[in-house]
Design an enzyme around this catalytic site. Sequence first.
Site, mmCIF file in Angstrom:
data_model
loop_
_atom_site.group_PDB
_atom_site.id
_atom_site.type_symbol
_atom_site.label_atom_id
_atom_site.label_comp_id
_atom_site.label_asym_id
_atom_site.label_seq_id
_atom_site.Cartn_x
_atom_site.Cartn_y
_atom_site.Cartn_z
ATOM 1 N N LYS A 113 31.892 -7.780 64.210
ATOM 2 C CA LYS A 113 30.479 -8.011 64.544
ATOM 3 C C LYS A 113 29.770 -6.677 64.610
ATOM 4 O O LYS A 113 30.141 -5.805 65.384
ATOM 5 C CB LYS A 113 30.311 -8.741 65.875
ATOM 6 C CG LYS A 113 28.837 -9.150 66.033
ATOM 7 C CD LYS A 113 28.433 -9.562 67.410
ATOM 8 C CE LYS A 113 27.650 -8.539 68.192
ATOM 9 N NZ LYS A 113 26.516 -7.886 67.538
ATOM 10 N N GLU A 144 37.483 -0.956 75.474
ATOM 11 C CA GLU A 144 37.112 0.468 75.657
ATOM 12 C C GLU A 144 35.699 0.457 76.202
ATOM 13 O O GLU A 144 34.750 0.180 75.461
ATOM 14 C CB GLU A 144 37.117 1.207 74.310
ATOM 15 C CG GLU A 144 38.445 1.207 73.581
ATOM 16 C CD GLU A 144 39.356 2.309 74.059
ATOM 17 O OE1 GLU A 144 38.932 3.133 74.886
ATOM 18 O OE2 GLU A 144 40.508 2.330 73.611
ATOM 19 N N CYS A 193 30.571 8.151 74.898
ATOM 20 C CA CYS A 193 31.266 7.509 76.020
ATOM 21 C C CYS A 193 31.962 8.546 76.883
ATOM 22 O O CYS A 193 31.977 8.417 78.104
ATOM 23 C CB CYS A 193 32.240 6.459 75.512
ATOM 24 S SG CYS A 193 33.493 7.105 74.394
ATOM 25 N N GLU A 228 26.136 5.239 84.760
ATOM 26 C CA GLU A 228 26.297 5.912 83.467
ATOM 27 C C GLU A 228 24.913 6.059 82.846
ATOM 28 O O GLU A 228 24.297 5.068 82.459
ATOM 29 C CB GLU A 228 27.194 5.071 82.545
ATOM 30 C CG GLU A 228 27.397 5.730 81.202
ATOM 31 C CD GLU A 228 28.123 4.843 80.189
ATOM 32 O OE1 GLU A 228 27.958 3.620 80.208
ATOM 33 O OE2 GLU A 228 28.840 5.421 79.351
HETATM 34 P P1 NAD Z 1 26.989 -3.248 74.656
HETATM 35 O O1 NAD Z 1 28.091 -3.690 75.550
HETATM 36 O O2 NAD Z 1 25.601 -3.560 75.046
HETATM 37 O O3 NAD Z 1 27.178 -3.857 73.185
HETATM 38 C C1 NAD Z 1 28.346 -3.663 72.426
HETATM 39 C C2 NAD Z 1 28.521 -4.828 71.475
HETATM 40 O O4 NAD Z 1 28.795 -6.005 72.208
HETATM 41 C C3 NAD Z 1 27.290 -5.123 70.624
HETATM 42 O O5 NAD Z 1 27.719 -5.429 69.312
HETATM 43 C C4 NAD Z 1 26.723 -6.359 71.303
HETATM 44 O O6 NAD Z 1 25.975 -7.185 70.430
HETATM 45 C C5 NAD Z 1 27.982 -7.064 71.749
HETATM 46 N N1 NAD Z 1 27.802 -8.032 72.842
HETATM 47 C C6 NAD Z 1 26.852 -8.034 73.809
HETATM 48 N N2 NAD Z 1 27.030 -9.096 74.628
HETATM 49 C C7 NAD Z 1 28.125 -9.760 74.173
HETATM 50 C C8 NAD Z 1 28.825 -10.916 74.603
HETATM 51 N N3 NAD Z 1 28.438 -11.612 75.675
HETATM 52 N N4 NAD Z 1 29.917 -11.304 73.912
HETATM 53 C C9 NAD Z 1 30.340 -10.602 72.837
HETATM 54 N N5 NAD Z 1 29.707 -9.510 72.378
HETATM 55 C C10 NAD Z 1 28.613 -9.081 73.040
HETATM 56 O O7 NAD Z 1 27.211 -1.680 74.475
HETATM 57 P P2 NAD Z 1 26.282 -0.652 73.681
HETATM 58 O O8 NAD Z 1 25.004 -0.490 74.435
HETATM 59 O O9 NAD Z 1 26.245 -1.018 72.247
HETATM 60 O O10 NAD Z 1 27.160 0.695 73.805
HETATM 61 C C11 NAD Z 1 27.043 1.597 74.860
HETATM 62 C C12 NAD Z 1 28.175 1.432 75.865
HETATM 63 O O11 NAD Z 1 29.425 1.501 75.197
HETATM 64 C C13 NAD Z 1 28.223 2.536 76.910
HETATM 65 O O12 NAD Z 1 28.512 1.972 78.165
HETATM 66 C C14 NAD Z 1 29.377 3.418 76.455
HETATM 67 O O13 NAD Z 1 29.997 4.169 77.470
HETATM 68 C C15 NAD Z 1 30.295 2.390 75.904
HETATM 69 N N6 NAD Z 1 31.227 3.016 74.967
HETATM 70 C C16 NAD Z 1 32.547 3.128 75.329
HETATM 71 C C17 NAD Z 1 33.449 3.770 74.466
HETATM 72 C C18 NAD Z 1 34.904 3.917 74.817
HETATM 73 O O14 NAD Z 1 35.671 4.314 73.938
HETATM 74 N N7 NAD Z 1 35.324 3.637 76.027
HETATM 75 C C19 NAD Z 1 32.984 4.276 73.258
HETATM 76 C C20 NAD Z 1 31.629 4.133 72.942
HETATM 77 C C21 NAD Z 1 30.763 3.489 73.801
#
Ligand code: NAD
Length: 499
Positions: free
Chosen positions: A178, A252, A287, A387
């Site tokens: 996705k 993650e 992240c 964060e």
């Molecule tokens: P997000 O959680 O808002 O979205 C990530 C993905 O999840 C998107 O594709 C979104 O459409 C999808 N999503 C949202 N709700 C969902 C649901 N209910 N079911 C299934 N999928 C769903 O995150 P973001 O804003 O895109 O990214 C930023 C965050 O990601 C920050 O908190 C950052 O720290 C974290 N991050 C973590 C790592 C790591 O390796 N630990 C790496 C990069 C980013």
Amino acid sequence: MTSVDQAATVTIPLLIDGHDVDGPITEVRNPARLTQTVGGYATGDRATVDAAVAAAVTAFAGWSARSAHDRAAALTVTADAIDADLTALSTLLTREHGKILADASAEIANTARTLRYYAGLADYASRESITEDHRGRIVERRAAMGVVAVIVPWNYPVLLATLMIAPALMAGNTVVVKLPDNSPLALALVLRRLAAALEPGVLNVVAGSGQDVGAALTAHPRVRKVSFTGSTATGRAIMRDASVNLKNLSLELGGNDPAIVLDSATVTEQLVGELVRGAFTSSGQVCYAPKRLYVHRDLFDEFTEAFTAATDTLIVGDGLDPAVRMGPVNNAQQHRTVTDLIEASRRDGARVTEVGQYRGCGPDDGYFIRPTVVTGLDQQSPLVQQEQFGPVVPILAFDTEDEAIALANDSEYGLAASVWSDDADRAFQVGRRIQAGSVFVNIHRVGASDPSMPFGGFKQSGIGRGHGEIALDESTEIQILADRIDMHANTPHPKKAQP
Ligand code: NAD
């Protein structure tokens, strides 16, 4: 897409069973120049998710039966194609994301490197251990799981997706990805290259809202594993939805990384420059960026002055301008979150210092926030506890090592951390007491964690480990094949008992 056209727009269909699938188009705008459309991508719905999963289920038998070396060949061909298109893909990534071109190029180059790294693990992926003696034989092997759903965030979309997809494919799984809601275009082009090197249905691409398309994928009964990188809040929703058929999970999630500058550190240009780079790369939308700095009180004034001065040299603007060191934040929601945290800090009486210089464009053109240094906050302030994922960094003072460790661990997050000292052994000792999946010494920025190093978080920063060989292991089930005599029953082995 092989030439660099900085005004071109790209429109991407969904990809299911090797076919393009149309859907309502979501427009992508350049966060540095909001009047500029970069392209659009088709979105799907629950029916598209069903079709993508069905294609992945059908493709599984053939793909999982291929040798790991065959699978590796597809990853290597894709890596070559990405390298050949590095400039065009990086330019597109900068235009849709906002990060500077050097960082976009590094992300695309590391994507090719990640594909090659996992292709290089073909022997590891196909290993079996066989124990054979007078009692019979035990084979321990790694079996593919089935369909893996890969859900991707917007901040490092191409690399982070590849770090989840490559091990899943190498293990023999088929995949439904996705796309992220923001910055999906360069990733979608890379996925089309990868899919072209595979049989139809092995890699499928869907897009749409998380609540609709993401949730449908997570809850789908034929999906056996969800690999997710994104926020902790979404990670919780995914864990809940994945429970319907007890899917395997790799999560993650978010981080609020502490950086501790011990009194045994010398405040050099090198140290300060590393921390500035760590905190402000990609406008802080990393992240594992240092997101709260704890500095020994003896060094606090010297460090804060040097850190603020070094941050002030950052040139802010359109990431395609080679003089620019920091672009805008990626989207309206992120802009609001970060500016709200800055305002809350002001209201709490903190000293908020906005630095850096705009060049070429600024706040009227896109989602720009100047690099900002905040002092005078306490540990419970929102900017310290949450964060921020943006270009604003709080600096706090501490008096003892125990206090610094307690402050660093006073968080529900535990992704990464860093310790800074002239005495690396001392820093490693302190690092052992920090609750984080990675603790870096005298470095804390993109590149500190190599793709071969297991990566993931303690506490609410995640479950499982990505990167490295462990990501391959976590894409498989251990399977035992055994024809052993039951020693407890004291009966002869059925086959061996026959004359
Ligand atoms: P997000 O959680 O808002 O979205 C990530 C993905 O999840 C998107 O594709 C979104 O459409 C999808 N999503 C949202 N709700 C969902 C649901 N209910 N079911 C299934 N999928 C769903 O995150 P973001 O804003 O895109 O990214 C930023 C965050 O990601 C920050 O908190 C950052 O720290 C974290 N991050 C973590 C790592 C790591 O390796 N630990 C790496 C990069 C980013």
